[in-house]
Design an enzyme around this catalytic site. Structure first.
Site, PDB file in Angstrom:
ATOM      1  CE  LYS A  57      -4.937  10.355  49.046  1.00  0.00           C
ATOM      2  NZ  LYS A  57      -4.847  11.591  49.307  1.00  0.00           N
TER       3      LYS A  57
ATOM      4  CG  ASP B 203      -0.218   4.915  44.357  1.00  0.00           C
ATOM      5  OD1 ASP B 203      -1.306   4.992  45.544  1.00  0.00           O
ATOM      6  OD2 ASP B 203       0.236   5.893  44.089  1.00  0.00           O
TER       7      ASP B 203
ATOM      8  CD1 TRP C 228      -2.026  11.680  43.006  1.00  0.00           C
ATOM      9  CD2 TRP C 228      -0.134  11.793  43.869  1.00  0.00           C
ATOM     10  NE1 TRP C 228      -2.063  12.677  43.793  1.00  0.00           N
ATOM     11  CE2 TRP C 228      -0.789  12.860  44.495  1.00  0.00           C
ATOM     12  CE3 TRP C 228       1.279  11.718  44.474  1.00  0.00           C
ATOM     13  CZ2 TRP C 228      -0.300  13.752  45.464  1.00  0.00           C
ATOM     14  CZ3 TRP C 228       1.718  12.827  45.375  1.00  0.00           C
ATOM     15  CH2 TRP C 228       0.693  13.856  45.843  1.00  0.00           C
TER      16      TRP C 228
END
Length: 365
Positions: free
Chosen positions: A202, A178, A108
């Site tokens: 999530k 992030d 990511w």
């Protein structure tokens, strides 16, 4: 395979949602707040939805202790959308032209780094690629720039199961984080980063809304090429409603915040998350069949990756675990192996059931 009961869902995202949240949403589906319509059907500009919107922001500020010097944006486009928005809003702050530093500790953060190359100089300050993203590079090896606008890092890498144990120290440089996969899972000092961002799918609710927490003085520096939809200052001026917002996702996020507040907030859920992770890692460490390959200091509390030492057993392991209602344990295709995502909504009982199954499977293997 079909089930007549709720499963233990170990999916990395979209992930498990608290049952009480789903039940409340179901009960309000046809008649929200006595309006005779679903929240999905009412105007996002109407007083009822605007009241909900403000309450969602208030609850998030409470949960994360977000000071008034930070703006909260509820956007669309996911974390990948912000991989474009962030450089377009911040890179121009570089001292010698658009530039940003990146700590690449997984797929990511690597995506963030590669996307930023379209807008300026993306400098690879550190990477653990040679270690197959199983660790975080030693800080002494970081090559941080003096002229970069900001330093970007991914707090938790869902695919490799690597997590920063704390906000990294970058010598007073502007930090962008992030937090898509560990938002609200542990206490953080919001003031340590200029920008925090992450999707809701999530630890909060269903996919569809992306949370961006940005220090107000960092808005208003966008590049001329920045589309209005990605311009933070324009979004802030319209309460994140340049276009129709993801109303149902915002409503569900609000229910998720209420649930978390009822659990005792982030401090309480952090203890639960640590207990779940300790239970699973302790079992893995004493097992003769399973192994975790991440450096212990950087093991994720959200995404526990593991491998069967005899990989010929992978298929039967997945077949039997799924039949037992322990679902979505297959690792990401880029990493292989297995992965148990144990976000906020995963109860301790789910991890206990997983460990018991794994122990029994090992005895039979």
């Amino acid at each position: 395979m079909t089930f007549d009961r709720r499963i233990f869902n170990f999916a990395a995202g979209p992930a498990a949602i608290p049952e009480v949240v789903l039940k409340q949403a179901a009960s309000e589906m046809l008649n929200w707040q006595g309006l005779g319509a679903s929240v999905m059907e009412v105007s996002h500009r109407g007083k009822e939805f605007m009241a909900l919107y403000e309450e969602v922001l208030h609850d998030l500020r409470t949960l994360m202790n977000i000071p008034d010097s930070y703006e909260i944006l509820l956007l669309q486009g996911g974390g990948l959308g912000q991989n474009s928005a962030i450089p377009m809003n911040l890179m121009a702050l570089g001292k010698n032209g658009p530039k940003a530093d990146f700590l690449v500790t997984g797929i990511w953060s690597e995506k963030s780094y590669k996307e930023a190359e379209k807008y300026g100089a993306a400098h690879l300050a550190a990477t653990s690629a040679l270690e197959k993203f199983n660790t975080i590079p030693d800080k002494t090896t970081w090559a941080l720039s003096e002229d970069a606008a900001y330093v970007h890092y991914c707090a938790n890498e869902t695919i490799g199961g690597v997590e920063f144990p704390e906000v990294p120290e970058v010598g007073g440089r502007l930090l962008v984080a992030d937090i898509s996969s560990n938002i609200l899972s542990r206490e953080i000092d919001v003031t340590k980063c200029g920008v925090w961002f992450g999707g809701a799918q999530k630890n909060i609710g269903p996919s569809g809304v992306t949370i961006v927490i940005v220090r107000k003085d960092l808005m208003g520096h966008s590049m001329s090429i920045t589309p209005s939809i990605w311009d933070w200052s324009k979004q802030a001026a319209t309460q994140s409603m340049l276009n129709t917002p993801p109303t149902f996702a915002i409503y569900m996020a609000g229910l998720g915040f209420k649930w978390l507040l009822a659990q005792g907030g982030v401090q309480a859920i952090e203890k639960q998350n640590q207990a779940k992770a300790n239970l699973l890692y302790s079992f893995l460490d004493q097992s003769g069949l399973y192994e975790n390959r991440v450096t212990k200091a950087y093991r994720s509390r959200m995404n526990v990756t593991f491998f069967l030492k005899d990989e010929s057993l992978n298929a039967v392991f997945l077949e039997q675990s799924n039949a037992a209602g322990l679902v979505a344990l297959r690792g990401h295709k880029a990493a292989g192996g297995m992965r148990a995502s144990i976000y906020n909504a995963m109860p301790l009982e789910g991890v206990q059931a997983l460990v018991e199954f794994m122990r029994d499977f090992e005895r039979r293997a």
